[in-house]
Design a protein around this motif. Sequence first.
Motif, mmCIF file in Angstrom:
data_model
loop_
_atom_site.group_PDB
_atom_site.id
_atom_site.type_symbol
_atom_site.label_atom_id
_atom_site.label_comp_id
_atom_site.label_asym_id
_atom_site.label_seq_id
_atom_site.Cartn_x
_atom_site.Cartn_y
_atom_site.Cartn_z
ATOM 1 N N ILE A 146 0.811 -1.159 -0.038
ATOM 2 C CA ILE A 146 0.092 0.149 0.071
ATOM 3 C C ILE A 146 0.812 1.215 -0.013
ATOM 4 O O ILE A 146 0.400 2.377 -0.425
ATOM 5 N N SER B 51 -0.687 -4.370 3.017
ATOM 6 C CA SER B 51 -1.967 -4.237 3.394
ATOM 7 C C SER B 51 -2.374 -4.813 4.828
ATOM 8 O O SER B 51 -3.363 -4.483 5.514
ATOM 9 N N VAL C 36 3.414 2.736 -5.990
ATOM 10 C CA VAL C 36 2.148 1.690 -5.823
ATOM 11 C C VAL C 36 1.253 1.858 -6.963
ATOM 12 O O VAL C 36 0.780 2.951 -7.304
#
Length: 108
Positions: free
Chosen positions: A32, A47, A79
């Motif tokens: 993330i 995550s 990302v």
Amino acid sequence: KVSRQTKKALYSLGISTLDSYDRRYFMRIHPIAVKPLSNYILSVTFSNGEHRHFDVKPYLDIPFFAPLKNMEAFKQVFVNDFTVEWKNGRDIAPHELYDDSVPAPAAV
């Protein structure tokens, strides 16, 4: 296909599903956030809340990843959906990022 109620419950738990896959498959842990460090190391937040370090150096001898030997190109990592990617289109699969990384040292 996953029902709307199941999707809502999963999303409330922070779990993503992919409609293109059958209901047996739920998204694995994925990055993330990513930050390039010195010596071709990526600091990756996943995550599940883990912070891990991924060493890109072993990939740099593979012709596909060779452009990342340029540190300026390496620093352009970001990302993209469920993985990390560079501006030049190189990417690494999320399972490799997680499975082949090590826990980041605790901040002092």
